[in-house]
Design an enzyme around this catalytic site. Structure first.
Site, PDB file in Angstrom:
ATOM      1  N   ASP A 183       0.853  -1.185   0.000  1.00  0.00           N
ATOM      2  CA  ASP A 183       0.000   0.000   0.000  1.00  0.00           C
ATOM      3  C   ASP A 183       0.896   1.245   0.000  1.00  0.00           C
ATOM      4  OD1 ASP A 183      -2.996   0.923   0.486  1.00  0.00           O
ATOM      5  OD2 ASP A 183      -1.813   2.013   1.973  1.00  0.00           O
TER       6      ASP A 183
ATOM      7  N   HIS B   7      -6.984  -6.588  -1.116  1.00  0.00           N
ATOM      8  CA  HIS B   7      -5.955  -5.576  -0.898  1.00  0.00           C
ATOM      9  C   HIS B   7      -4.991  -5.908   0.238  1.00  0.00           C
ATOM     10  CE1 HIS B   7      -4.126  -1.635  -0.890  1.00  0.00           C
ATOM     11  NE2 HIS B   7      -4.395  -1.488   0.373  1.00  0.00           N
TER      12      HIS B   7
END
Length: 330
Positions: A111, A306
């Site tokens: 991320d 994610h």
């Protein structure tokens, strides 16, 4: 729904280093030999996000280090927004290496941590031995200020544009940290193709609106155990979210800074680990990375959204160890 894999061992006791104007908390495991691996978390996360990787790589004899980065967890950050730009964030890592007496390290980032680790070899090429991006690809400098591009493409309600408003997202996310963490850390509900096939009104990136209408009581898409959830919640109850949001408030500053930086990464091994079901950072974003990186390998983690290192820890650990054993044999 919760994770099927067993809960990882707790993190080692935190250690602290006075570096780059802050008191950086970090967790260290494994023998102090070879090239250390530094794990860089994203938003809204902690060093704890790497709990499975810390345990597995240390057990394999690797030296691993995972900081709570600037503004997160046990690492308080300054108030000034500009104190969270890319120079400060990569400078914290270099300061940590100096503190440990380390010349070079392998950086692994997920991320926002992925943005940091891909920029680090451009800013500090003599300190980086290798780079692993998890979900986040290397991207060359955009032709326009990213905030302008996001606003033009998605409007003022797009969450990164929304995050630019002082105090607004901070207050919403901090009002109920448990709801916020549960909202963000969920299993995927489909592919990016599924997302793009929805009607326009259901393809919004206005996460603040989705959070406002989110009901944790009806959500069956969780992967954190109650104990794991509690670690994140306690940390953000204590710190709030402003430190992490300030990273987003430096997109323009970082873009301006990047004008003077190289556009390629050469001479160091790189690995890109992609997640099949990450809607925000889909595998397709990594399609052209080979044009900018000399030594690049790619691995696809199937069935992951994610939060890949937490959703599919065994697969991520296997990919890391395979690449490390070939590129950095002990």
């Amino acid at each position: 729904m919760t994770a099927a894999h067993p809960q990882a061992p707790p993190l080692p006791e935190p250690q602290f280093a006075d570096v780059n104007g802050i008191r950086l908390a970090y967790y260290e495991a494994g023998p102090r030999q070879g090239v250390p691996i530094v794990f860089c978390h994203g938003f809204p996360e902690l060093a704890f996000s790497w709990r499975y990787q810390i345990a597995a790589l240390a057990a394999a004899g690797r030296w691993v280090i995972a900081p709570d980065q600037r503004g997160y967890g046990l690492t308080p950050g300054p108030e000034a927004v500009e104190a969270y730009d890319i120079d400060c964030l990569t400078g914290d890592l270099v300061g940590l290496l100096d503190h440990l007496g380390v010349e070079k390290a392998i950086l692994v980032g997920h991320d926002w941590g992925g943005i940091i680790v891909w920029q680090a070899p451009l800013l500090h090429p003599d300190r980086i031995a290798g780079v692993v991006g998890l979900n986040t690809p290397f991207t060359p400098r955009l032709p326009l200020d990213p905030i302008v591009m996001y606003r033009n493409a998605f409007g003022d309600d797009m969450y990164i544009v929304h995050f630019q408003k002082p105090g607004v997202a901070d207050a919403q996310l901090g009002a109920d940290p448990e709801k916020t963490i549960r909202f963000f850390m969920r299993l995927p509900k489909g592919t990016q193709e599924d997302f793009l096939s929805r009607p326009a009104e259901k393809r919004s990136l206005a996460l603040q609106d989705a959070l406002a209408h989110y009901d944790p009581a009806t959500d069956q898409n969780q992967f954190l155990t109650p104990d794991e959830l509690a670690v994140f919640v306690e940390a953000f109850q204590r710190t709030g979210f402003t430190g992490g949001i300030n990273w987003y408030r430096n997109f323009t500053r970082n873009w301006e800074r990047a004008e003077a930086l190289p556009r390629r990464i050469d001479a160091i091994p790189c690995l890109m680990i992609m997640a099949e079901l990450d809607v925000v950072l889909p595998p397709s974003m990594a399609d052209r990375m080979g044009e900018q990186i000399e030594d690049l390998e790619k691995v696809l983690i199937e069935g992951s959204g994610h939060w890949t290192q937490q959703e599919k820890p065994d697969e991520v650990n296997a990919a890391l160890l395979d690449w490390l054993d070939r590129k950095f044999p002990q």
